[in-house]
Design a protein around this motif. Structure first.
Motif, mmCIF file in Angstrom:
data_model
loop_
_atom_site.group_PDB
_atom_site.id
_atom_site.type_symbol
_atom_site.label_atom_id
_atom_site.label_comp_id
_atom_site.label_asym_id
_atom_site.label_seq_id
_atom_site.Cartn_x
_atom_site.Cartn_y
_atom_site.Cartn_z
ATOM 1 N N GLY A 1 3.885 4.405 5.354
ATOM 2 C CA GLY A 1 5.170 4.390 4.646
ATOM 3 C C GLY A 1 5.611 2.990 4.239
ATOM 4 O O GLY A 1 6.753 2.777 3.849
ATOM 5 N N THR A 2 4.697 2.048 4.346
ATOM 6 C CA THR A 2 4.986 0.675 3.899
ATOM 7 C C THR A 2 3.703 0.100 3.279
ATOM 8 O O THR A 2 2.599 0.401 3.759
ATOM 9 C CB THR A 2 5.439 -0.224 5.086
ATOM 10 N N PRO A 3 3.813 -0.718 2.216
ATOM 11 C CA PRO A 3 2.597 -1.227 1.575
ATOM 12 C C PRO A 3 1.904 -2.341 2.360
ATOM 13 O O PRO A 3 0.796 -2.755 2.016
ATOM 14 C CB PRO A 3 3.101 -1.747 0.225
ATOM 15 N N LEU A 4 2.577 -2.823 3.406
ATOM 16 C CA LEU A 4 1.937 -3.841 4.259
ATOM 17 C C LEU A 4 2.550 -3.743 5.647
ATOM 18 O O LEU A 4 3.711 -4.115 5.852
ATOM 19 C CB LEU A 4 2.148 -5.253 3.685
ATOM 20 N N HIS A 5 1.766 -3.213 6.590
ATOM 21 C CA HIS A 5 2.260 -3.057 7.966
ATOM 22 C C HIS A 5 2.393 -4.448 8.611
ATOM 23 O O HIS A 5 1.590 -5.348 8.323
ATOM 24 C CB HIS A 5 1.265 -2.199 8.740
ATOM 25 N N ASP A 6 3.381 -4.594 9.493
ATOM 26 C CA ASP A 6 3.575 -5.885 10.171
ATOM 27 C C ASP A 6 2.314 -6.328 10.923
ATOM 28 O O ASP A 6 2.013 -7.526 10.987
ATOM 29 C CB ASP A 6 4.740 -5.803 11.170
ATOM 30 N N ASP A 7 1.594 -5.363 11.506
ATOM 31 C CA ASP A 7 0.372 -5.725 12.240
ATOM 32 C C ASP A 7 -0.664 -6.337 11.287
ATOM 33 O O ASP A 7 -1.401 -7.261 11.653
ATOM 34 C CB ASP A 7 -0.262 -4.495 12.900
ATOM 35 N N THR A 8 -0.737 -5.783 10.086
ATOM 36 C CA THR A 8 -1.691 -6.299 9.096
ATOM 37 C C THR A 8 -1.285 -7.710 8.686
ATOM 38 O O THR A 8 -2.125 -8.617 8.550
ATOM 39 C CB THR A 8 -1.722 -5.389 7.844
ATOM 40 N N GLY B 1 -9.006 -6.407 -2.432
ATOM 41 C CA GLY B 1 -9.517 -5.750 -3.644
ATOM 42 C C GLY B 1 -8.446 -5.721 -4.716
ATOM 43 O O GLY B 1 -8.336 -6.614 -5.550
ATOM 44 N N ALA B 2 -7.614 -4.697 -4.705
ATOM 45 C CA ALA B 2 -6.500 -4.595 -5.670
ATOM 46 C C ALA B 2 -5.535 -3.549 -5.138
ATOM 47 O O ALA B 2 -5.913 -2.713 -4.308
ATOM 48 C CB ALA B 2 -7.013 -4.183 -7.045
ATOM 49 N N VAL B 3 -4.317 -3.602 -5.609
ATOM 50 C CA VAL B 3 -3.313 -2.619 -5.158
ATOM 51 C C VAL B 3 -2.664 -1.947 -6.365
ATOM 52 O O VAL B 3 -2.679 -2.480 -7.466
ATOM 53 C CB VAL B 3 -2.204 -3.274 -4.300
ATOM 54 N N GLY B 4 -2.094 -0.784 -6.105
ATOM 55 C CA GLY B 4 -1.284 -0.107 -7.122
ATOM 56 C C GLY B 4 -1.957 1.122 -7.687
ATOM 57 O O GLY B 4 -3.115 1.420 -7.391
ATOM 58 N N GLY B 5 -1.186 1.834 -8.510
ATOM 59 C CA GLY B 5 -1.720 3.035 -9.155
ATOM 60 C C GLY B 5 -0.588 3.966 -9.533
ATOM 61 O O GLY B 5 0.524 3.857 -9.007
ATOM 62 N N PRO B 6 -0.863 4.896 -10.443
ATOM 63 C CA PRO B 6 0.187 5.767 -10.967
ATOM 64 C C PRO B 6 0.875 6.615 -9.901
ATOM 65 O O PRO B 6 2.059 6.953 -10.039
ATOM 66 C CB PRO B 6 -0.546 6.670 -11.972
ATOM 67 N N ALA B 7 0.172 6.945 -8.829
ATOM 68 C CA ALA B 7 0.779 7.780 -7.774
ATOM 69 C C ALA B 7 1.994 7.092 -7.166
ATOM 70 O O ALA B 7 2.839 7.756 -6.550
ATOM 71 C CB ALA B 7 -0.254 8.075 -6.690
ATOM 72 N N TYR B 8 2.088 5.783 -7.328
ATOM 73 C CA TYR B 8 3.155 5.027 -6.664
ATOM 74 C C TYR B 8 4.181 4.472 -7.663
ATOM 75 O O TYR B 8 5.082 3.750 -7.272
ATOM 76 C CB TYR B 8 2.539 3.868 -5.856
ATOM 77 N N ASP B 9 4.002 4.821 -8.936
ATOM 78 C CA ASP B 9 4.848 4.212 -9.971
ATOM 79 C C ASP B 9 6.333 4.497 -9.786
ATOM 80 O O ASP B 9 7.168 3.670 -10.131
ATOM 81 C CB ASP B 9 4.414 4.672 -11.376
ATOM 82 N N ASP B 10 6.671 5.679 -9.249
ATOM 83 C CA ASP B 10 8.094 6.039 -9.152
ATOM 84 C C ASP B 10 8.741 5.608 -7.840
ATOM 85 O O ASP B 10 9.912 5.886 -7.607
ATOM 86 C CB ASP B 10 8.269 7.559 -9.341
ATOM 87 N N LEU B 11 7.985 4.943 -6.979
ATOM 88 C CA LEU B 11 8.551 4.523 -5.690
ATOM 89 C C LEU B 11 9.580 3.419 -5.893
ATOM 90 O O LEU B 11 9.495 2.640 -6.849
ATOM 91 C CB LEU B 11 7.445 3.967 -4.780
ATOM 92 N N ASP B 12 10.497 3.330 -4.953
ATOM 93 C CA ASP B 12 11.415 2.202 -4.923
ATOM 94 C C ASP B 12 10.575 0.910 -4.796
ATOM 95 O O ASP B 12 9.572 0.894 -4.072
ATOM 96 C CB ASP B 12 12.325 2.364 -3.691
ATOM 97 N N PHE B 13 11.008 -0.147 -5.454
ATOM 98 C CA PHE B 13 10.191 -1.369 -5.461
ATOM 99 C C PHE B 13 9.902 -1.886 -4.047
ATOM 100 O O PHE B 13 8.835 -2.455 -3.795
ATOM 101 C CB PHE B 13 10.861 -2.470 -6.295
ATOM 102 N N SER B 14 10.841 -1.654 -3.126
ATOM 103 C CA SER B 14 10.658 -2.205 -1.777
ATOM 104 C C SER B 14 9.417 -1.642 -1.081
ATOM 105 O O SER B 14 8.911 -2.256 -0.143
ATOM 106 C CB SER B 14 11.899 -1.937 -0.925
ATOM 107 N N VAL B 15 8.931 -0.483 -1.526
ATOM 108 C CA VAL B 15 7.731 0.076 -0.889
ATOM 109 C C VAL B 15 6.566 0.241 -1.869
ATOM 110 O O VAL B 15 5.545 0.843 -1.539
ATOM 111 C CB VAL B 15 8.031 1.432 -0.191
ATOM 112 N N LYS B 16 6.702 -0.292 -3.057
ATOM 113 C CA LYS B 16 5.591 -0.179 -4.011
ATOM 114 C C LYS B 16 4.387 -0.988 -3.524
ATOM 115 O O LYS B 16 4.555 -2.027 -2.887
ATOM 116 C CB LYS B 16 6.027 -0.710 -5.392
ATOM 117 N N PRO B 17 3.159 -0.537 -3.858
ATOM 118 C CA PRO B 17 1.961 -1.256 -3.416
ATOM 119 C C PRO B 17 2.002 -2.747 -3.759
ATOM 120 O O PRO B 17 1.624 -3.590 -2.947
ATOM 121 C CB PRO B 17 0.838 -0.560 -4.195
ATOM 122 N N GLU B 18 2.454 -3.072 -4.972
ATOM 123 C CA GLU B 18 2.473 -4.462 -5.420
ATOM 124 C C GLU B 18 3.338 -5.326 -4.511
ATOM 125 O O GLU B 18 3.087 -6.518 -4.333
ATOM 126 C CB GLU B 18 2.988 -4.545 -6.865
#
Ligand SMILES: NC(=O)C1=CN([C@@H]2O[C@H](COP(=O)(O)OP(=O)(O)OC[C@H]3O[C@@H](n4cnc5c(N)ncnc54)[C@H](O)[C@@H]3O)[C@@H](O)[C@H]2O)C=CC1
Ligand SMILES: CC(C)CC(=O)C(=O)O
Ligand SMILES: [Mg+2]
Length: 368
Positions: free
Chosen positions: A53-60, A73-90
Motif C-alpha cells: 500500500g506504499t510505493p516505497l516501504h520504510d524497510d526498503t 529498473g523502472a516504476v509506474g504504469g496505467p494501473a496506478y494512474d488514478d492513485l493519489d500522488f502520495s502513493v503513486k509509484p513515481e
C-alpha cells in the motif's frame, strides 16, 4: 571486508524484464571475474504499492541507505494512474532519490558507431557523439513547496514550485566541473534565466563556482529552450551539460534519440561520499516502465545493463570491467543484434529482451 552490497529494485513493467538480464550479468561477473556482490532484492513502485500500500516501504528505504549501490529498473504504469500522488509509484522513486540525497544525476548520451545511421539525426551529426548530462535530482520543481492541487476562487489550481538554494546549485555544479575535467573540459549550463528567478540564481552560482574553483574549465550558459534546439541541431558542440531537475529530465530523453533509442540510455545518481569514500549511488536506465511493450519480451535491456556498467565504474572502482561490459554491448550492436526499438518496422526480425542478454553474455565470454 565482505563482498560489496547491491540492492536490486526491479520495479514495474519492463523494469522487471530488463533487470532479469542484469542479474545474469552480475552472476557472470561473480563466476568469470571473481567479482562477487552481496545481492538483495526488494519491491519499489507499483509492485511495492500492491504488496504494502506504499510505493516505497520504510524497510526498503533503510536497506537502500545501507548498501554500496542500488540498481533500479523502472516504476509506474496505467494501473496506478488514478492513485493519489502520495502513493503513486513515481513517488517511491522520488523519495528514494531525495532521502539518499542523490543530487547529481549523470546521464551519458553516447552514440555507438553501429547505431549512428539509426539515430533520428543524420549520421555525421551524431557519429562519435559522447556527451554527459548532469541533472540536479533532489530539488527544483519535482520537490519544491508549495505543491498540490488546491481550491482557489471556486476552481482547482495545480501548483508546483521551482525552488533552488545556492548550496544545491553549488554542489551539483561542482560535480559537473569535476566530470568535465576528466572529459572534454567544457560545461554548458542550461536554465531559463531570462524568465525565471531560479534561473538567475542558478547562473550566478554556477559562474561563481567556476571563477573561484574551476577557471580552467570552459564554461558557457544557454537558455534551456535553445539548448533543446542545439541538442538536435549540433549535439557534438557539447561535452558536459549541467541543468536542473525538470529541464534535465526533458533534455536527457531528447538526447536518447541522438543515440538511437531511449532503450540505450543509462544513468547514475550520485550523492555525497560515504565512509568508504564512495558516493551514495543509485543506477537506473533513463526510460520508464514502457506499458506499451511491457510483458512482451520486447524491451531493450542495454540501458539497464549499461547502468550496471556505471555502477562498476563509480561505486566499485572497476573501471576496466565497466569498459569490458560497454565493449560487449558495442560488439553486440556491431554484430547487428537489435531489439525492436533499434530497427525500422520493415527490417528483419528483432531479438527479444533475453536474446539481447544472451548476446551480451556471449560477447563477455568472448572478451576473456
Ligand atoms: N525512472 C522511472 O522509473 C521512470 C518512470 N516513468 C514512468 O513510466 C511510465 C510510462 O511512461 P512513458 O511516458 O511511456 O515513458 P517510457 O520511458 O516508459 O516509454 C516511452 C517510449 O519509449 C519506449 N521505451 C522505453 N524504454 C524502452 C526500452 N528499454 N526498450 C524499448 N523501448 C523502450 C516505450 O515503449 C515507449 O514507447 C509512467 O508511469 C511514467 O511515469 C517514466 C520515466 C522514468
Ligand atoms: C520520477 C520519474 C518518473 C521522472 C523521470 O521521468 C525521470 O527521472 O527520468
Ligand atoms: Mg524521465
Amino acid at each position: 571486508m565482505g563482498n560489496p552490497s547491491l540492492l536490486i529494485l526491479p520495479g514495474d513493467g519492463i523494469g522487471q524484464e530488463v533487470m532479469n538480464e542484469v542479474r545474469r550479468i552480475i552472476d557472470w561477473y561473480g563466476e568469470k571475474r571473481g567479482l562477487k556482490f552481496e545481492v538483495s532484492e526488494d519491491l519499489v513502485g507499483g509492485a511495492a504499492y500492491d504488496a504494502h500500500g506504499t510505493p516505497l516501504h520504510d524497510d526498503t528505504m533503510a536497506k537502500a541507505q545501507e548498501v554500496d549501490a542500488v540498481l533500479l529498473g523502472a516504476v509506474g504504469g496505467p494501473a496506478y494512474d488514478d492513485l493519489d500522488f502520495s502513493v503513486k509509484p513515481e513517488r517511491g522513486l522520488l523519495r528514494l532519490r531525495k532521502e539518499m540525497d542523490l543530487f547529481a544525476n549523470l546521464r551519458p548520451a553516447q552514440c555507438f558507431d553501429a547505431l549512428a545511421d539509426f539515430s533520428s539525426l543524420k549520421t555525421d551529426i551524431v557519429s562519435g557523439l559522447d556527451i554527459m548530462i548532469v541533472r540536479e535530482l533532489t530539488s527544483g520543481s519535482y520537490f519544491g513547496e508549495p505543491r498540490g492541487i488546491f481550491e482557489e476562487n471556486g476552481e482547482r489550481v495545480g501548483i508546483n514550485t521551482q525552488r533552488y538554494t545556492e548550496s544545491e546549485v553549488d554542489r551539483v555544479a561542482r560535480s559537473a566541473f569535476e566530470l568535465a575535467k576528466r572529459r572534454g573540459n567544457k560545461v554548458c549550463s542550461m536554465e531559463k534565466a531570462n524568465v525565471m528567478e531560479s534561473g538567475i540564481l542558478w547562473r550566478e552560482v554556477v559562474q561563481k563556482v567556476h571563477d573561484e574553483d574551476y577557471p580552467e574549465v570552459e564554461l558557457s550558459h544557454m537558455y534551456a529552450d535553445n539548448g533543446a534546439m542545439q541538442l538536435v541541431r549540433a549535439p557534438k558542440q557539447f561535452d558536459v551539460i549541467l541543468t536542473d531537475n525538470l529541464f534535465g529530465d526533458l533534455l536527457s530523453d531528447c538526447a536518447a534519440m541522438l543515440t538511437g533509442s531511449l532503450g540505450m540510455l543509462p544513468s547514475a545518481s550520485l550523492g555525497a561520499p560515504m565512509e568508504n569514500g564512495r558516493p551514495k549511488a543509485l543506477y537506473e536506465p533513463v526510460h520508464g516502465s514502457a506499458p506499451d511493450i511491457a510483458g512482451q519480451g520486447k524491451a531493450n535491456p542495454c540501458a539497464c545493463i549499461l547502468s550496471f556498467a556505471m555502477a562498476l565504474r563509480y561505486s566499485f572502482d572497476q573501471g576496466a570491467e565497466a569498459d569490458r561490459l560497454e565493449a560487449a554491448v558495442e560488439k553486440v550492436l556491431a554484430d547487428g543484434v537489435r531489439t525492436g526499438d533499434l530497427m525500422q518496422a520493415s527490417d528483419a526480425q528483432p531479438v527479444s529482451t533475453s536474446q539481447m542478454g544472451d548476446a551480451v553474455l556471449a560477447a563477455l565470454d568472448a572478451s576473456l
